[in-house]
Design a protein around this motif. Structure first.
Motif, short mmCIF file in Angstrom:
data_model
loop_
_atom_site.label_atom_id
_atom_site.label_comp_id
_atom_site.label_asym_id
_atom_site.label_seq_id
_atom_site.Cartn_x
_atom_site.Cartn_y
_atom_site.Cartn_z
N SER A 116 -12.04 22.17 55.75
CA SER A 116 -12.15 23.62 55.97
C SER A 116 -11.57 23.96 57.34
CB SER A 116 -13.61 24.05 55.91
OG SER A 116 -14.15 23.83 54.62
N HIS A 117 -10.93 25.13 57.41
CA HIS A 117 -10.26 25.54 58.64
C HIS A 117 -10.57 27.00 58.94
CE1 HIS A 117 -7.96 21.80 58.39
NE2 HIS A 117 -7.69 22.11 57.13
N GLY A 118 -10.47 27.35 60.22
CA GLY A 118 -10.69 28.74 60.61
C GLY A 118 -11.41 28.80 61.95
N SER A 119 -11.49 30.00 62.51
CA SER A 119 -12.15 30.18 63.81
C SER A 119 -13.52 30.81 63.61
CB SER A 119 -11.28 31.05 64.72
OG SER A 119 -10.91 32.26 64.06
N ALA A 120 -13.54 32.11 63.28
CA ALA A 120 -14.83 32.77 63.06
C ALA A 120 -15.53 32.23 61.81
CB ALA A 120 -14.63 34.28 62.93
N ARG A 121 -14.73 31.94 60.77
CA ARG A 121 -15.27 31.38 59.53
C ARG A 121 -14.38 30.23 59.09
NH1 ARG A 121 -15.83 35.76 54.99
NH2 ARG A 121 -13.59 35.85 55.39
N GLU A 122 -15.00 29.14 58.71
CA GLU A 122 -14.26 28.00 58.21
C GLU A 122 -14.14 28.10 56.70
OE1 GLU A 122 -16.08 24.47 59.66
OE2 GLU A 122 -15.40 24.80 61.71
N ILE A 123 -12.92 27.94 56.17
CA ILE A 123 -12.65 28.20 54.75
C ILE A 123 -11.99 26.98 54.11
CG2 ILE A 123 -11.30 29.63 53.16
CD1 ILE A 123 -11.62 31.93 55.13
N PHE A 124 -12.49 26.64 52.93
CA PHE A 124 -11.88 25.59 52.11
C PHE A 124 -10.90 26.28 51.17
CE2 PHE A 124 -12.25 22.48 48.44
CZ PHE A 124 -11.59 21.44 49.09
N GLU A 125 -9.63 26.27 51.55
CA GLU A 125 -8.61 27.04 50.85
C GLU A 125 -8.32 26.46 49.46
OE1 GLU A 125 -7.41 29.76 51.85
OE2 GLU A 125 -7.44 29.85 54.06
N TRP A 126 -7.73 27.30 48.60
CA TRP A 126 -7.37 26.88 47.26
C TRP A 126 -6.38 25.71 47.29
CZ3 TRP A 126 -8.76 26.71 42.48
CH2 TRP A 126 -7.84 26.44 41.46
N ASP A 127 -5.45 25.72 48.24
CA ASP A 127 -4.48 24.61 48.34
C ASP A 127 -5.19 23.30 48.62
OD1 ASP A 127 -2.41 26.30 47.83
OD2 ASP A 127 -1.79 26.52 49.92
N GLU A 128 -6.24 23.35 49.45
CA GLU A 128 -7.01 22.13 49.73
C GLU A 128 -7.77 21.68 48.49
OE1 GLU A 128 -6.74 20.29 52.18
OE2 GLU A 128 -5.99 21.47 53.86
N PHE A 138 -15.13 27.97 36.39
CA PHE A 138 -15.80 27.67 37.65
C PHE A 138 -15.70 28.85 38.61
CE2 PHE A 138 -14.67 23.57 35.94
CZ PHE A 138 -15.69 22.70 36.34
N GLY A 139 -16.67 28.96 39.48
CA GLY A 139 -16.59 29.88 40.59
C GLY A 139 -16.91 29.13 41.87
N TYR A 140 -16.23 29.47 42.96
CA TYR A 140 -16.60 28.84 44.23
C TYR A 140 -16.38 29.80 45.39
CZ TYR A 140 -12.09 27.45 46.48
OH TYR A 140 -10.89 27.42 47.13
N VAL A 141 -17.13 29.55 46.46
CA VAL A 141 -17.06 30.37 47.67
C VAL A 141 -16.23 29.61 48.68
CG1 VAL A 141 -18.38 31.54 49.46
CG2 VAL A 141 -19.35 31.29 47.16
N PRO A 142 -15.08 30.11 49.06
CA PRO A 142 -14.22 29.37 50.00
C PRO A 142 -14.85 29.17 51.37
CG PRO A 142 -12.97 31.08 48.84
CD PRO A 142 -14.42 31.32 48.53
N VAL A 143 -15.69 30.10 51.81
CA VAL A 143 -16.31 29.99 53.14
C VAL A 143 -17.35 28.87 53.11
CG1 VAL A 143 -17.64 31.14 54.93
CG2 VAL A 143 -15.92 32.42 53.64
N THR A 144 -17.22 27.89 53.99
CA THR A 144 -18.15 26.76 54.04
C THR A 144 -18.98 26.72 55.32
OG1 THR A 144 -16.46 25.30 54.99
CG2 THR A 144 -16.66 25.34 52.59
N SER A 145 -18.61 27.50 56.34
CA SER A 145 -19.39 27.51 57.57
C SER A 145 -20.72 28.19 57.33
CB SER A 145 -18.61 28.23 58.68
OG SER A 145 -18.16 29.50 58.24
#
Length: 313
Positions: free
Chosen positions: A122-134, A59-66
């Motif tokens: 997803s968390h973050g300020s400028a960019r919201e990211i779905f981290e690997w831990d999540e 699988f491949g995924y892009v952590p940035v969701t914003s």
């Protein structure tokens, strides 16, 4: 929590293999439609040795969701030869396919509910990211492997039928256009029309109006926003209101021109489309589909077709 829900992290692991020897030159990207796609990146002068290698069934995924249309970009690589993707992406695989099928997992990732979950987590300020831990903390039902195989087989059978129907519809559409062109275009001499025939305009067989600005359009349907919003290229969102409920055709008014869509349901037509109503529905559809829009369009930066232009087409 249901007892058969398991933590995804117990079944998957990250993979970080770089293209150090430049053995793989097939560069792909990932789309929000959850597919691997040809990359459009300009790679001239780029060091491809740091790109990540993806093997079949990984699988491949892009952590940035914003700014991603409320979707998470994730896909299962189904081809036979490895590819490379951006080092900014995450590659992972199922640890033991006798416990969890990649195809079954991809079905879970394809659910709108998973998109909503990933955005919520997803968390973050400028960019919201779905981290690997999540990702690892995702809970999903993991039935016995035989049941997974059965579910995947049924799902793939439905997908194949849908694709077969798409191809059949496309073939029938091409046949209809061929018949129309032969009867009303290629074999017609405007100076020597068959008895009782005459040349006319679209305005004689259709009523044309403009769509309106949709003030409450959202990307995904919910309990309140249930009516599709029709843009120049197709459905662009959902609204709590509709402004058309008849059997209609739409074509782009500005920007995207020449894409003709059929609708037969309550729908909101946006301000960048022209709405066409006609008792000669299929005949009008063929006329609009074969119309040369370059001859009637206006505009500078963006192409434009008005109601008046189309009426006289």
């Amino acid at each position: 929590m249901k007892s058969n829900y398991k933590r995804l992290g117990d079944y998957i692991r990250q993979v970080d293999v770089r293209n150090k020897d430049l053995a793989v030159d097939k560069l792909l990207g990932l789309s929000i439609s959850k597919q691997f796609i040809p990359s459009i990146a300009n790679t001239i002068g780029t060091d491809m040795s740091n790109y990540k290698v993806v093997q079949p069934r990984q699988f491949g995924y892009v952590p940035v969701t914003s700014r991603n249309g409320d979707k998470i970009t994730i896909a299962l690589y189904k081809e036979e030869c490895p590819c490379i993707i951006s080092q900014a992406y995450v590659v992972f695989e199922v640890i033991d396919e006798t416990e969890l099928l990649p195809e079954y997992l991809m079905m879970w990732f394809s659910r709108p509910e998973f998109d909503r979950y990933a955005r919520f987590k997803s968390h973050g300020s400028a960019r919201e990211i779905f981290e690997w831990d999540e990702m690892c903390n995702v809970l999903l039902p993991v039935p016995p492997i035989e049941e997974q195989r059965k579910i995947v087989a049924e799902y793939q059978a439905i997908e194949q039928r849908i694709e077969s129907n798409r191809r059949l519809i496309a073939t029938l559409e091409e046949t209809a256009q061929t018949i129309y062109r032969k009867m009303f275009v290629d074999d017609i001499d405007p100076e020597n029309l068959p008895e009782g025939w005459r040349m006319g305009t679209i305005g004689e067989i259709a009523t044309i109006s403009s769509g309106k600005t949709c003030k409450d359009k959202i990307v995904k349907k919910d309990e309140e926003h249930v009516y599709p919003v029709a843009g120049a290229s197709g459905i662009i969102g959902y609204s709590s209101e509709y402004n058309q409920y008849m059997r209609i055709l739409t074509t782009g008014r500005v920007g995207t021109l020449g894409v003709i869509n059929r609708y037969n349901e309550p729908i909101y037509c946006a301000d960048n489309v022209l709405v066409v109503e006609s008792n000669l529905y299929e005949y009008t559809y063929q006329i609009l589909s074969l119309l040369d829009y370059t001859k009637i369009q206006k505009g500078g930066v963006q192409s434009l077709v008005t109601q008046t232009d189309l009426y006289g087409g």
